[in-house]
Design a protein around this motif. Structure first.
Motif, mmCIF file in Angstrom:
data_model
loop_
_atom_site.group_PDB
_atom_site.id
_atom_site.type_symbol
_atom_site.label_atom_id
_atom_site.label_comp_id
_atom_site.label_asym_id
_atom_site.label_seq_id
_atom_site.Cartn_x
_atom_site.Cartn_y
_atom_site.Cartn_z
ATOM 1 N N LYS A 279 0.926 -1.120 0.004
ATOM 2 C CA LYS A 279 0.112 0.005 0.109
ATOM 3 C C LYS A 279 0.907 1.166 0.078
ATOM 4 N N LEU A 280 0.509 2.222 -0.958
ATOM 5 C CA LEU A 280 0.961 3.590 -0.672
ATOM 6 C C LEU A 280 0.026 4.367 -0.236
ATOM 7 N N GLY A 281 0.005 4.943 1.078
ATOM 8 C CA GLY A 281 -1.092 5.956 1.681
ATOM 9 C C GLY A 281 -0.668 7.269 0.969
ATOM 10 N N PHE A 282 -1.740 8.139 0.612
ATOM 11 C CA PHE A 282 -1.418 9.224 -0.016
ATOM 12 C C PHE A 282 -2.211 10.458 1.051
ATOM 13 N N PHE A 283 -1.788 11.200 1.565
ATOM 14 C CA PHE A 283 -2.393 12.422 2.399
ATOM 15 C C PHE A 283 -1.944 13.604 1.761
ATOM 16 N N PRO A 284 -2.460 14.255 0.800
ATOM 17 C CA PRO A 284 -1.924 15.536 0.452
ATOM 18 C C PRO A 284 -2.503 16.666 1.163
ATOM 19 N N GLY A 285 -2.157 17.983 0.414
ATOM 20 C CA GLY A 285 -2.686 19.076 1.016
ATOM 21 C C GLY A 285 -2.599 19.662 2.364
ATOM 22 N N SER A 286 -1.332 19.023 3.120
ATOM 23 C CA SER A 286 -0.979 19.496 4.526
ATOM 24 C C SER A 286 -2.217 19.565 5.450
ATOM 25 N N THR A 287 -3.236 18.746 5.174
ATOM 26 C CA THR A 287 -4.251 18.689 6.050
ATOM 27 C C THR A 287 -3.984 18.290 7.426
ATOM 28 N N MET B 12 -3.445 5.244 10.556
ATOM 29 C CA MET B 12 -3.071 4.871 8.969
ATOM 30 C C MET B 12 -2.096 3.668 8.930
ATOM 31 N N ARG B 13 -1.098 3.638 9.948
ATOM 32 C CA ARG B 13 -0.061 2.597 9.949
ATOM 33 C C ARG B 13 -1.036 1.291 10.248
ATOM 34 N N GLN B 14 -1.759 1.371 11.096
ATOM 35 C CA GLN B 14 -2.581 0.039 11.295
ATOM 36 C C GLN B 14 -3.511 -0.370 10.197
ATOM 37 N N THR B 15 -3.937 0.743 9.512
ATOM 38 C CA THR B 15 -4.762 0.281 8.423
ATOM 39 C C THR B 15 -4.111 -0.033 7.255
ATOM 40 N N LEU B 16 -2.944 0.523 6.879
ATOM 41 C CA LEU B 16 -1.993 0.046 5.675
ATOM 42 C C LEU B 16 -1.337 -1.220 5.878
ATOM 43 N N GLY B 17 -0.737 -1.264 7.207
ATOM 44 C CA GLY B 17 -0.059 -2.359 7.601
ATOM 45 C C GLY B 17 1.507 -2.149 7.542
ATOM 46 N N VAL B 18 2.429 -3.053 8.095
ATOM 47 C CA VAL B 18 3.886 -2.904 8.226
ATOM 48 C C VAL B 18 4.235 -3.002 6.653
ATOM 49 N N GLY B 19 5.355 -2.311 6.474
ATOM 50 C CA GLY B 19 6.088 -2.360 5.165
ATOM 51 C C GLY B 19 5.349 -1.520 4.025
ATOM 52 N N SER B 20 4.158 -1.008 4.553
ATOM 53 C CA SER B 20 3.491 0.119 3.494
ATOM 54 C C SER B 20 4.173 1.381 3.475
#
Ligand code: AVI
Length: 313
Positions: A149-157, A173-181
């Motif tokens: 997974k590549l999480g994406f959180f743009p916009g400086s929110t 986010m870490r828990q949702t995406l998983g270790v290694g993401s």
């Protein structure tokens, strides 16, 4: 008759407004700024000459999305926290050619609208919209479970949260995406107070209208009698907390009612409506580290004025 026609108010909005106006230091959470009109005004803010973050974020993505793709590899799954923007999301998707795209938003309406728009640009991309509150861990669709997974959180929110809440979000986010993401996240930097104040108190008064719209919303949805003309927008740099604060300041003594409750404010008193934290290089790394992420790469705009960071869980 008017009362009969008014749709029932969101109980969470009512609770936040009544508690916020009663507190010794008055404050209403920033998320209530974004009704339909507020969202339109925010969109207008992003086009203002003084509001640099959106342009900086988009330009950094354009310049470095290929480098992100090289590090993350292709065939990953992009998980965007927020329903996606018509400009930034396509830049990342084009560069990374993901196996799937998962936009996540608490508002089903926004999610459906933006997903449909995106699907028309990328007709072959598997899309799995998830309606969820991403401030807490949630289950990703089974179809993407085995992929990186590549999480994406743009916009400086992330800057709109106090650091404790920001760390909670990063951990979720870490828990949702998983270790290694991976996580690609934008953060605004500390810079000259003059530049910051101009960005949050623009010469055309759009940010003022955005802030004051909250009072109109309270009057409309919570049967309020706030004299909106007796308030002004104020943007303040709080150096101790490294943040821009937005306030609504009473220009004279005022009395008003909201949902049957009476309130009084003296001239000069304010309602605090938003924080926008600005992070230095070390602060940004520390925040991500506290959230369980290790920064692997960082790209910054001219003069170190804005950053996008790539981190690994
Ligand atoms: C959404 N967020 C990143 C904006 C910011 O810059 O903090 C909200 C905003 N408030 C006033 N102008 C922009």
């Amino acid at each position: 008759m008017d009362v009969l026609r008014r749709p029932p108010a969101d109980p969470a909005f009512r609770a936040d407004v009544l508690a916020g106006l009663t507190a010794p230091i008055r404050a209403i959470p920033a998320r209530w700024l974004y009704d339909r009109r507020g969202s339109e005004l925010f969109e207008a803010i992003t086009q203002l000459p003084e509001y640099y973050p959106t342009r900086a974020d988009t330009a950094l993505l354009e310049q470095h999305a290929a480098a992100v793709a090289e590090i993350v590899g292709t065939g990953d799954v992009v998980v965007e926290f927020g329903s996606g923007s018509s400009t930034k999301t396509p830049i990342l998707l084009r560069a990374t050619s993901p196996a799937a795209y998962v936009p996540v938003d608490i508002s089903g309406d926004f999610l459906r609208e933006s997903s449909a728009a995106l699907q028309s640009i990328f007709p072959d991309l598997p899309l799995y919209p998830v309606e969820a509150d991403f401030m807490r861990p949630f289950q990703l669709p089974d179809a993407v479970a085995q992929k990186t997974k590549l999480g994406f959180f743009p916009g400086s929110t992330i800057g709109n949260m106090v650091p404790g809440t920001a760390v909670d979000l990063l951990r979720a986010m870490r828990q949702t995406l998983g270790v290694g993401s991976f996580l690609l996240i934008a953060m605004d930097r500390v810079k000259s107070v003059e530049t910051l104040l101009a960005a949050y108190d623009d010469s055309q008064g759009v940010t003022a209208e955005f802030n004051l719209n909250l009072l109109h919303r309270i009057n409309r949805e919570l049967d309020g009698s706030i004299p909106v003309g007796a308030f002004r927008h104020r943007a303040v740099w709080n150096d101790g907390f490294s943040r821009i604060e937005m306030h609504l300041e009473a220009l004279r003594d005022v009395r008003f009612e909201v949902d049957g409750c009476a309130f009084e404010m003296r001239a000069g008193e304010t309602i605090h409506t938003e924080n926008s934290h600005k992070y230095g290089r070390r602060d940004a790394r520390l925040l991500l580290t506290a959230g369980g992420w290790t920064v692997t790469n960082e790209w910054t705009a001219e003069g170190d004025s804005f950053a996008i960071l790539l981190a690994r869980a």
